[in-house]
Design a protein around this motif. Structure first.
Motif, short mmCIF file in Angstrom:
data_model
loop_
_atom_site.label_atom_id
_atom_site.label_comp_id
_atom_site.label_asym_id
_atom_site.label_seq_id
_atom_site.Cartn_x
_atom_site.Cartn_y
_atom_site.Cartn_z
N TYR B 265 0.84 -1.19 0.00
CA TYR B 265 0.00 0.00 0.00
C TYR B 265 0.87 1.24 0.00
O TYR B 265 1.70 1.41 0.89
CB TYR B 265 -0.89 0.03 1.25
CG TYR B 265 -1.87 -1.12 1.31
CD1 TYR B 265 -1.46 -2.37 1.76
CD2 TYR B 265 -3.19 -0.96 0.89
CE1 TYR B 265 -2.34 -3.43 1.78
CE2 TYR B 265 -4.07 -2.02 0.93
CZ TYR B 265 -3.65 -3.25 1.36
OH TYR B 265 -4.52 -4.30 1.39
N LEU B 267 0.67 4.88 0.77
CA LEU B 267 -0.29 5.77 1.42
C LEU B 267 0.08 7.23 1.17
O LEU B 267 1.21 7.63 1.42
CB LEU B 267 -0.31 5.52 2.94
CG LEU B 267 -0.65 4.11 3.40
CD1 LEU B 267 -0.60 4.04 4.92
CD2 LEU B 267 -2.03 3.70 2.92
N THR B 269 -2.11 9.78 2.42
CA THR B 269 -3.23 10.37 3.15
C THR B 269 -2.68 11.36 4.16
O THR B 269 -1.49 11.41 4.43
CB THR B 269 -4.01 9.28 3.88
OG1 THR B 269 -3.07 8.47 4.60
CG2 THR B 269 -4.76 8.40 2.90
N PRO B 285 0.23 15.42 2.46
CA PRO B 285 0.06 14.02 2.88
C PRO B 285 1.27 13.50 3.63
O PRO B 285 2.39 13.96 3.44
CB PRO B 285 -0.10 13.26 1.55
CG PRO B 285 -0.19 14.27 0.48
CD PRO B 285 0.18 15.58 1.00
N PHE B 286 0.99 12.53 4.49
CA PHE B 286 2.02 11.83 5.25
C PHE B 286 2.36 10.59 4.44
O PHE B 286 1.59 9.63 4.41
CB PHE B 286 1.42 11.46 6.62
CG PHE B 286 2.42 10.99 7.63
CD1 PHE B 286 2.40 9.68 8.08
CD2 PHE B 286 3.36 11.86 8.15
CE1 PHE B 286 3.32 9.24 9.03
CE2 PHE B 286 4.29 11.43 9.10
CZ PHE B 286 4.26 10.12 9.54
N ARG B 287 3.49 10.62 3.76
CA ARG B 287 3.77 9.59 2.77
C ARG B 287 4.35 8.33 3.39
O ARG B 287 5.37 8.37 4.05
CB ARG B 287 4.75 10.14 1.74
CG ARG B 287 4.20 11.25 0.89
CD ARG B 287 5.29 12.07 0.24
NE ARG B 287 5.97 12.95 1.20
CZ ARG B 287 6.96 13.76 0.86
NH1 ARG B 287 7.39 13.79 -0.39
NH2 ARG B 287 7.53 14.53 1.77
N CYS B 288 3.68 7.21 3.16
CA CYS B 288 4.16 5.94 3.71
C CYS B 288 4.07 4.84 2.66
O CYS B 288 3.27 4.93 1.74
CB CYS B 288 3.27 5.47 4.87
SG CYS B 288 3.00 6.67 6.12
N LEU B 289 4.86 3.81 2.89
CA LEU B 289 4.74 2.61 2.07
C LEU B 289 4.65 1.43 3.02
O LEU B 289 5.55 1.20 3.82
CB LEU B 289 5.96 2.47 1.16
CG LEU B 289 5.90 1.33 0.15
CD1 LEU B 289 4.82 1.60 -0.89
CD2 LEU B 289 7.24 1.13 -0.53
N VAL B 290 3.54 0.71 2.94
CA VAL B 290 3.32 -0.40 3.86
C VAL B 290 3.31 -1.70 3.07
O VAL B 290 2.64 -1.81 2.05
CB VAL B 290 1.97 -0.24 4.60
CG1 VAL B 290 1.70 -1.46 5.47
CG2 VAL B 290 1.98 1.02 5.44
N LYS B 291 4.08 -2.67 3.54
CA LYS B 291 4.11 -3.97 2.87
C LYS B 291 3.78 -5.06 3.87
O LYS B 291 4.41 -5.15 4.92
CB LYS B 291 5.51 -4.25 2.31
CG LYS B 291 5.84 -3.50 1.08
CD LYS B 291 7.16 -4.00 0.50
CE LYS B 291 7.91 -2.80 -0.05
NZ LYS B 291 9.31 -2.99 -0.27
N PHE B 292 2.82 -5.88 3.51
CA PHE B 292 2.51 -7.04 4.33
C PHE B 292 3.08 -8.26 3.62
O PHE B 292 2.90 -8.42 2.41
CB PHE B 292 0.99 -7.23 4.43
CG PHE B 292 0.29 -6.12 5.16
CD1 PHE B 292 -0.16 -5.00 4.48
CD2 PHE B 292 0.07 -6.20 6.53
CE1 PHE B 292 -0.80 -3.96 5.15
CE2 PHE B 292 -0.58 -5.18 7.21
CZ PHE B 292 -1.02 -4.05 6.52
N SER B 293 3.74 -9.15 4.36
CA SER B 293 4.18 -10.38 3.70
C SER B 293 4.01 -11.57 4.62
O SER B 293 4.15 -11.47 5.84
CB SER B 293 5.61 -10.28 3.20
OG SER B 293 6.43 -9.70 4.17
#
Lengths: 334, 345
Positions: B265, B267, B269, B285-293
């Motif tokens: 994802y 983000l 937002t 925006p508060f920039r993030c990168l989320v990875k689920f594994s």
């Protein structure tokens, strides 16, 4: 071993701070008591130190150990130690504890001093041990390949030696890069020769979150890499790993609004910072990151893993990070 | 037999688990049963592969046959590769009759017109799946049999599963050839990637059990269930636990989840906080990168709420993965009436 006086070391007194050199040139201190107020690592203004000399320590993965003080260690005998260690390694191989299956490697040992890596003048200079190999088949002056490095260091603002009996040298932090089997052999020799004890240094989620907060606040010249937190949820039927990476500018902006007093960090501020990140995550995914295990923190300064693995990324903050790790090592020894 | 072909066959055989080699060679059908009988399949793989190459030499194998063996291997072990999903569109509603020969001809022609040096092989399977293996070369070099792309096309559907491996620059050409050959209009890449080809098929063909938002019949309450053996044990939060189970079932469905290994994802937002906390209040925006594994991501996510690590229902950002058939998202703030809700473009 006489235990170092914990209280005086972990709680900086205001008087001490004001007596020290001006903040811009001060080495940060990293006491870790729960209500501890700490200085964030200041960029190192290296008057005498040459960043080139320590550049080889960067961008490598180092496994951390705490080491109890060494008995009758002498800086003047480094060459002798190299010789003895070399003989020890050869003997171990004869015994059949071969480290490298197949090719018989000719291992050369070098022990040297790294005077740049200390927190204060009273600290012991760091000691570097390097194992290089040359295949016996290749010509005599062919290049040697570095196969293992390990270094002892003590980076602290205090004079630790005043609390340690004579004949003992305080080098509580050990970092190793290379095959585990060599680490084991070198460690055994040091343990036997100097009557010390090595232990893997684990980093708790609490300390990891301190590092995340502290390092996020550091000024970095080039465009930095993201501030990444890695969480693990192992006890589910199917394990889950979550990587949460925040744009470094945004992370720093958040931290700058959380940290109220320049030059100090409190546990409360670290908690607020982490809670902000957790709640932003929860808002999107409805998952409570606080219920998971923080296992790794990565910033532009350095990255740290809970199993006690560190990677230094910026030479100007090298000493700052080492100071923190030295503190961790010392608290593990006690 | 060409040296490179021999080496390629040898390496392909080495990839196969020893117990499977004989079966796969039989499927391949290039070596006769008599020839296969002469091989000792209990020796080390190194020797088995040498024996196979020897026999292929006798039969004068060429690259075409070697390629078929590679397809068979990848068909049985598709999970060794990462697959992306593409969807083709056509204008007009008529479902034309699918002519396999025509498809193959057009595909080869389109690829070869742009790039002479390619090896193209087809193999059809029972479930209407057409497997295409392409080995890429350059205008000046022969095709590199180790740099292959795989395409799995189910002719009755607009979906194509592609495993590109290294040469991503050939992707546009590949897409073009597919569109032309299948008489579609265009093709787009879906944000869906996984090692598990079958799970990707489950997701796009809707072969997994979906949750039904409208009506979920409650199972009959069994009044005379055997009581807890030890009456001193009381289930705290029994109602809450049951609610979580129920909501989880509604959201994830009852059946097994398709197998994905990751979700990502991006983000963009806004960061919102408790105004009391006096923290960041930016307009950007508060920039993030989320990875689920996870080895099995959806099952893992499903178990979070019962384990107390997440709320039930879990966020739609996660539960929509199979329905939306995507596991890569870009989330931006939704403007307008409901702050705090999200859109994914």
């Amino acid at each position: 071993m006489e235990s170092v006086d914990g209280a005086a070391r972990t709680l900086p007194s205001i008087g001490r701070l004001s007596r020290g050199p001006p903040f811009g040139r001060a080495y940060g201190r990293f006491g870790l008591s729960p209500s501890g107020r700490l200085l964030p690592p200041a960029p190192l203004s290296q008057e005498n130190a040459d960043p080139q000399r320590t550049a080889f320590l960067l961008r490598k993965q180092w496994t951390l150990y705490s080491v109890t003080p060494l008995y009758r260690f002498s800086n003047a005998q480094l060459r002798d130690y190299a010789r003895l260690l070399s003989a020890f390694i050869a003997a171990e191989k004869q015994k059949g504890l071969a480290v490298e299956v197949g090719v018989e490697l000719d291992i050369k040992v070098a022990v040297s001093s790294l005077p740049d890596l200390k927190g204060s003048d009273q600290d012991q200079a760091a000691i570097l041990v390097q194992l290089s190999s040359r295949s016996p088949a290749s010509p005599k002056n062919s290049e040697e390949k570095l196969i293992w490095s390990g270094w002892f260091c003590c980076v602290s603002e205090d004079d630790l030696s005043e609390n340690v009996p004579e004949d003992f040298t305080c080098l509580p932090l050990f970092l190793a890069n290379g095959a585990e089997s060599y680490t084991s052999i070198v460690g055994s020799w040091f343990q036997k020769t100097f009557d010390c004890c090595f232990r893997r240094l684990a980093i708790s989620p609490l300390h990891l979150s301190w590092m995340a907060a502290m390092w996020t606040g550091c000024k970095v010249d080039k465009t930095a890499c993201a501030m990444e937190l890695v969480f693990s949820v192992p006890r589910l039927p199917q394990p889950l790993d979550i990587s949460y990476a925040i744009h470094p500018e945004d992370a720093k902006a958040l931290w700058d609004t959380v940290q109220k007093t320049p030059g100090e960090i409190t546990q409360e501020e670290v908690d607020v910072f982490m809670d902000c990140l957790y709640s932003h995550f929860h808002r999107h995914f409805k998952i409570h990151l606080s219920a998971t295990k923080l296992v790794k923190v990565s910033t532009a300064i350095a990255s740290a893993h809970c199993d006690g693995i560190i990677k230094f990324l910026q030479s100007q903050y090298l000493t700052g990070v080492l100071m923190l790790l030295t503190e961790l090592a010392i608290s593990q020894i006690q | 037999m060409d040296e490179t072909v021999a080496e390629y066959i040898r390496r392909t055989v080495l990839k196969i688990p020893r117990d499977e080699i004989k079966t796969m060679l039989q499927k391949w059908g290039f070596l006769s049963e008599t020839q296969l009988q002469t091989i000792n399949f209990h020796q080390i793989k190194e020797n088995i592969s040498q024996d196979v190459v020897q026999l292929c030499e006798e039969n004068s194998a060429d690259i075409k046959q070697a390629a078929v063996l590679d397809i068979i291997y990848n068909h049985i072990y598709p999970n060794k590769r990462v697959w992306s999903v593409y969807q083709m569109n056509k204008t007009g509603e008529e479902t034309e009759f699918f002519d396999l020969t025509d498809f193959k001809k057009k595909f080869k022609r389109r690829l070869r017109s742009a790039l002479k040096n390619v090896t193209i092989n087809f193999r059809e399977y029972e479930d209407n799946a057409i497997w295409i293996r392409i080995a890429w070369g350059t205008p000046y070099t022969k095709p590199n049999q180790y740099k292959t792309s795989y395409v799995v096309y189910h002719s009755q559907t607009p979906y194509v599963f592609v495993s590109v491996s290294v040469l991503k620059s050939n992707l546009p050409l590949l897409c073009q050839a597919l569109v032309v050959a299948s008489n579609y209009h265009d093709i787009r890449e879906m944000e869906l990637r996984s090692h598990s080809l079958n799970s990707l098929k489950d997701i796009v063909f809707k072969r997994y059990s979906q949750n039904f938002q409208t009506y979920y019949p409650r199972p009959l309450q069994e009044r005379n269930v055997a009581p807890e053996t030890d009456l001193r044990i009381i289930q705290e939060n029994k109602n809450e636990k049951e609610r979580i189970e129920r909501v989880n079932r509604e959201v994830f469905g009852d059946g097994p989840q398709p197998k994905l290994e990751f979700a990502q994802y991006k983000l963009e937002t806004m960061f919102k906080s408790d105004p009391e906390m006096d923290v960041l209040d930016k307009k950007e925006p508060f920039r993030c990168l989320v990875k689920f594994s996870s080895p099995h991501l959806l099952e893992s996510l499903k178990s979070l709420a019962p384990a107390g690590m997440a709320d039930a229902p879990l966020s739609p950002l996660l539960t929509c993965i199979p329905q939306k058939a995507r596991n890569y998202f870009k989330i931006r703030e939704k403007k307008g009436v409901f702050p705090g809700s999200f859109v994914s473009p």
